[in-house]
Scaffold this motif. Structure first.
Motif, PDB file in Angstrom:
ATOM      1  N   GLN A  78       3.105  -8.573   0.770  1.00  0.00           N
ATOM      2  CA  GLN A  78       2.913  -7.133   0.942  1.00  0.00           C
ATOM      3  C   GLN A  78       4.165  -6.378   0.527  1.00  0.00           C
ATOM      4  O   GLN A  78       4.078  -5.306  -0.088  1.00  0.00           O
ATOM      5  CB  GLN A  78       2.548  -6.797   2.392  1.00  0.00           C
ATOM      6  N   LEU A  82       4.716  -3.172  -2.104  1.00  0.00           N
ATOM      7  CA  LEU A  82       5.406  -1.920  -1.784  1.00  0.00           C
ATOM      8  C   LEU A  82       6.532  -1.643  -2.769  1.00  0.00           C
ATOM      9  O   LEU A  82       6.706  -0.511  -3.225  1.00  0.00           O
ATOM     10  CB  LEU A  82       5.929  -1.955  -0.349  1.00  0.00           C
ATOM     11  N   GLU A  86       3.108   0.483  -4.881  1.00  0.00           N
ATOM     12  CA  GLU A  86       1.807   0.719  -4.257  1.00  0.00           C
ATOM     13  C   GLU A  86       2.033   1.421  -2.924  1.00  0.00           C
ATOM     14  O   GLU A  86       2.883   1.035  -2.151  1.00  0.00           O
ATOM     15  CB  GLU A  86       1.063  -0.600  -4.063  1.00  0.00           C
ATOM     16  N   GLY A  87       1.287   2.442  -2.693  1.00  0.00           N
ATOM     17  CA  GLY A  87       1.493   3.258  -1.508  1.00  0.00           C
ATOM     18  C   GLY A  87       0.517   2.962  -0.393  1.00  0.00           C
ATOM     19  O   GLY A  87      -0.029   1.873  -0.271  1.00  0.00           O
ATOM     20  N   PHE A  88       0.283   3.988   0.382  1.00  0.00           N
ATOM     21  CA  PHE A  88      -0.582   3.907   1.555  1.00  0.00           C
ATOM     22  C   PHE A  88      -2.038   4.055   1.118  1.00  0.00           C
ATOM     23  O   PHE A  88      -2.417   5.063   0.531  1.00  0.00           O
ATOM     24  CB  PHE A  88      -0.199   5.022   2.546  1.00  0.00           C
ATOM     25  N   ASP A  89      -2.822   3.009   1.372  1.00  0.00           N
ATOM     26  CA  ASP A  89      -4.255   3.042   1.087  1.00  0.00           C
ATOM     27  C   ASP A  89      -4.957   2.161   2.117  1.00  0.00           C
ATOM     28  O   ASP A  89      -4.332   1.681   3.056  1.00  0.00           O
ATOM     29  CB  ASP A  89      -4.552   2.595  -0.348  1.00  0.00           C
ATOM     30  N   HIS A  91      -5.951  -0.792   1.870  1.00  0.00           N
ATOM     31  CA  HIS A  91      -5.404  -2.148   1.865  1.00  0.00           C
ATOM     32  C   HIS A  91      -4.127  -2.233   2.690  1.00  0.00           C
ATOM     33  O   HIS A  91      -3.882  -3.234   3.353  1.00  0.00           O
ATOM     34  CB  HIS A  91      -5.152  -2.622   0.433  1.00  0.00           C
ATOM     35  N   PHE A  92      -3.342  -1.173   2.660  1.00  0.00           N
ATOM     36  CA  PHE A  92      -2.118  -1.126   3.460  1.00  0.00           C
ATOM     37  C   PHE A  92      -2.459  -1.252   4.942  1.00  0.00           C
ATOM     38  O   PHE A  92      -1.810  -1.997   5.670  1.00  0.00           O
ATOM     39  CB  PHE A  92      -1.348   0.166   3.180  1.00  0.00           C
ATOM     40  N   ILE A  93      -3.485  -0.529   5.378  1.00  0.00           N
ATOM     41  CA  ILE A  93      -3.903  -0.582   6.786  1.00  0.00           C
ATOM     42  C   ILE A  93      -4.359  -1.991   7.152  1.00  0.00           C
ATOM     43  O   ILE A  93      -3.961  -2.533   8.191  1.00  0.00           O
ATOM     44  CB  ILE A  93      -5.024   0.440   7.067  1.00  0.00           C
ATOM     45  N   ASP A  95      -3.545  -4.797   5.626  1.00  0.00           N
ATOM     46  CA  ASP A  95      -2.393  -5.696   5.551  1.00  0.00           C
ATOM     47  C   ASP A  95      -1.513  -5.577   6.789  1.00  0.00           C
ATOM     48  O   ASP A  95      -1.094  -6.591   7.369  1.00  0.00           O
ATOM     49  CB  ASP A  95      -1.559  -5.414   4.298  1.00  0.00           C
ATOM     50  N   VAL A  96      -1.214  -4.350   7.208  1.00  0.00           N
ATOM     51  CA  VAL A  96      -0.366  -4.162   8.391  1.00  0.00           C
ATOM     52  C   VAL A  96      -1.053  -4.733   9.627  1.00  0.00           C
ATOM     53  O   VAL A  96      -0.401  -5.370  10.472  1.00  0.00           O
ATOM     54  CB  VAL A  96       0.007  -2.672   8.574  1.00  0.00           C
TER      55      VAL A  96
END
Length: 125
Positions: A78, A82, A86-89, A91-93, A95-96
């Motif tokens: 991840q 970053l 790649e920003g907040f989308d 997939h970010f949610i 992944d976190v």
């Protein structure tokens, strides 16, 4: 963690399907990444069975080690996304959430690994 991994893959497929272009999958995960996902998913399932089937010290420490390594690898992956911009989308949610579950699971596996065995039962030691 396995559920989140599956959800991440499904989200990729749905998003790319909505765009009508699956070609980004050739880069990430790519065939090597797909092999990696299949292998870690299989290890994940086997570990879940091992947690119930074996309670010896070596098994508990192995489960902790594999869980911590699994979590670390996905966090590093991840981080590379970053760094690449790649920003907040969505997939970010996902992944976190996956990483948070991994950290909590690693802590729980560490605590479990530290338990001692007494009369065939795992007891605080």
């Amino acid at each position: 963690m396995l559920f989140m991994l599956i959800l991440m893959m499904l989200a990729d497929l749905v998003e790319l399907g909505m765009k009508g272009d699956f070609s980004p999958l050739a880069q990430d995960p790519g065939i090597a990444g797909l092999w990696f996902i299949v292998i870690v998913s299989s290890i994940n399932v086997m570990m879940q069975i091992s947690v119930r089937a074996y309670e010896d010290k070596l098994c508990r420490w192995s489960i902790f080690g594999v869980t911590a390594l699994y979590t670390f690898v996905f966090i590093v992956h991840q981080a590379t996304h970053l760094v690449a911009g790649e920003g907040f989308d969505l997939h970010f949610i996902l992944d976190v959430t996956h990483h948070t579950i991994g950290i909590v699971t690693s802590i729980a596996a560490y605590r479990w690994a530290k338990l001692s065995e007494r009369n065939g039962m795992v007891a605080p030691g």
